[in-house]
Scaffold this motif. Structure first.
Motif, PDB file in Angstrom:
ATOM      1  N   TRP A   7    -141.387  56.144  63.468  1.00  0.00           N
ATOM      2  CA  TRP A   7    -141.219  57.541  63.826  1.00  0.00           C
ATOM      3  C   TRP A   7    -140.535  57.699  65.173  1.00  0.00           C
ATOM      4  O   TRP A   7    -139.821  58.659  65.383  1.00  0.00           O
ATOM      5  CB  TRP A   7    -142.555  58.267  63.814  1.00  0.00           C
ATOM      6  CG  TRP A   7    -143.500  57.815  64.881  1.00  0.00           C
ATOM      7  CD1 TRP A   7    -144.417  56.812  64.781  1.00  0.00           C
ATOM      8  CD2 TRP A   7    -143.629  58.330  66.200  1.00  0.00           C
ATOM      9  NE1 TRP A   7    -145.088  56.675  65.955  1.00  0.00           N
ATOM     10  CE2 TRP A   7    -144.633  57.601  66.845  1.00  0.00           C
ATOM     11  CE3 TRP A   7    -142.992  59.345  66.903  1.00  0.00           C
ATOM     12  CZ2 TRP A   7    -145.017  57.833  68.147  1.00  0.00           C
ATOM     13  CZ3 TRP A   7    -143.375  59.585  68.207  1.00  0.00           C
ATOM     14  CH2 TRP A   7    -144.368  58.842  68.814  1.00  0.00           C
ATOM     15  N   ASN A   8    -140.738  56.770  66.084  1.00  0.00           N
ATOM     16  CA  ASN A   8    -140.109  56.928  67.387  1.00  0.00           C
ATOM     17  C   ASN A   8    -138.637  56.522  67.381  1.00  0.00           C
ATOM     18  O   ASN A   8    -137.967  56.658  68.394  1.00  0.00           O
ATOM     19  CB  ASN A   8    -140.875  56.177  68.470  1.00  0.00           C
ATOM     20  CG  ASN A   8    -141.120  54.727  68.112  1.00  0.00           C
ATOM     21  OD1 ASN A   8    -140.745  54.279  67.040  1.00  0.00           O
ATOM     22  ND2 ASN A   8    -141.755  54.004  68.999  1.00  0.00           N
ATOM     23  N   ASP A   9    -138.124  56.038  66.244  1.00  0.00           N
ATOM     24  CA  ASP A   9    -136.695  55.780  66.112  1.00  0.00           C
ATOM     25  C   ASP A   9    -135.922  57.030  65.690  1.00  0.00           C
ATOM     26  O   ASP A   9    -134.700  57.042  65.753  1.00  0.00           O
ATOM     27  CB  ASP A   9    -136.436  54.663  65.086  1.00  0.00           C
ATOM     28  CG  ASP A   9    -136.901  53.310  65.587  1.00  0.00           C
ATOM     29  OD1 ASP A   9    -137.037  53.143  66.817  1.00  0.00           O
ATOM     30  OD2 ASP A   9    -137.130  52.417  64.755  1.00  0.00           O
ATOM     31  N   VAL A  10    -136.613  58.042  65.238  1.00  0.00           N
ATOM     32  CA  VAL A  10    -135.991  59.304  64.831  1.00  0.00           C
ATOM     33  C   VAL A  10    -136.027  60.245  66.036  1.00  0.00           C
ATOM     34  O   VAL A  10    -137.079  60.423  66.662  1.00  0.00           O
ATOM     35  CB  VAL A  10    -136.726  59.914  63.624  1.00  0.00           C
ATOM     36  CG1 VAL A  10    -136.102  61.223  63.215  1.00  0.00           C
ATOM     37  CG2 VAL A  10    -136.756  58.927  62.471  1.00  0.00           C
ATOM     38  N   ALA A  11    -134.901  60.839  66.359  1.00  0.00           N
ATOM     39  CA  ALA A  11    -134.762  61.578  67.617  1.00  0.00           C
ATOM     40  C   ALA A  11    -135.754  62.734  67.760  1.00  0.00           C
ATOM     41  O   ALA A  11    -136.332  62.927  68.833  1.00  0.00           O
ATOM     42  CB  ALA A  11    -133.330  62.095  67.749  1.00  0.00           C
ATOM     43  N   ASP A  12    -135.972  63.524  66.715  1.00  0.00           N
ATOM     44  CA  ASP A  12    -136.821  64.699  66.867  1.00  0.00           C
ATOM     45  C   ASP A  12    -138.197  64.544  66.226  1.00  0.00           C
ATOM     46  O   ASP A  12    -138.944  65.513  66.149  1.00  0.00           O
ATOM     47  CB  ASP A  12    -136.123  65.935  66.323  1.00  0.00           C
ATOM     48  CG  ASP A  12    -135.816  65.845  64.849  1.00  0.00           C
ATOM     49  OD1 ASP A  12    -135.889  64.734  64.292  1.00  0.00           O
ATOM     50  OD2 ASP A  12    -135.486  66.876  64.258  1.00  0.00           O
ATOM     51  N   ASN A  15    -141.195  65.705  68.374  1.00  0.00           N
ATOM     52  CA  ASN A  15    -141.283  67.169  68.429  1.00  0.00           C
ATOM     53  C   ASN A  15    -141.982  67.721  67.201  1.00  0.00           C
ATOM     54  O   ASN A  15    -142.821  68.619  67.306  1.00  0.00           O
ATOM     55  CB  ASN A  15    -139.897  67.789  68.544  1.00  0.00           C
ATOM     56  CG  ASN A  15    -139.221  67.473  69.845  1.00  0.00           C
ATOM     57  OD1 ASN A  15    -139.875  67.180  70.835  1.00  0.00           O
ATOM     58  ND2 ASN A  15    -137.907  67.509  69.847  1.00  0.00           N
TER      59      ASN A  15
END
Length: 105
Positions: A7-12, A15
């Motif tokens: 999940w932390n590889d996806v930019a948003d 958020n």
């Protein structure tokens, strides 16, 4: 939908996780359509649902209420959205052409 994608590889993604949590907290306080989410932006708040479509956040909050973690809720909301999109494309192609074979890949 890739199992090796974090999940932390996806930019948003962070958020969306925070927003699902904030919408779930507001719904838990009895706000049916929270216009102002006071938990966002370091406690200053933000009118999130005035600017963003609420479907992902409501679905994520509902899945979170069913016992999934916020992260799993975001994952399953994505899976359900992809499945609904595929079913909608199938139904549209079948309705427009009237043929079963036109709707299949």
């Amino acid at each position: 939908m890739r199992p090796d994608l974090l999940w932390n590889d996806v930019a948003d993604a962070p958020n969306h996780l925070v927003r699902i949590f904030a919408v779930d907290a507001a719904l838990g306080r009895g706000q049916g359509y929270p216009r102002w989410l006071g938990d966002l932006y370091l406690g200053y708040g933000y009118p999130l649902l005035n600017y963003y479509a609420p479907g992902l956040y409501y679905l994520g909050a509902a899945l979170h209420r069913l016992g999934l973690s916020v992260y799993a809720s975001l994952q399953w909301a994505g899976v359900l959205a992809a499945a609904a999109g595929a079913a909608g494309a199938y139904a549209l192609a079948r309705n427009l052409t009237g043929r079963e074979d036109a709707a299949r890949p």
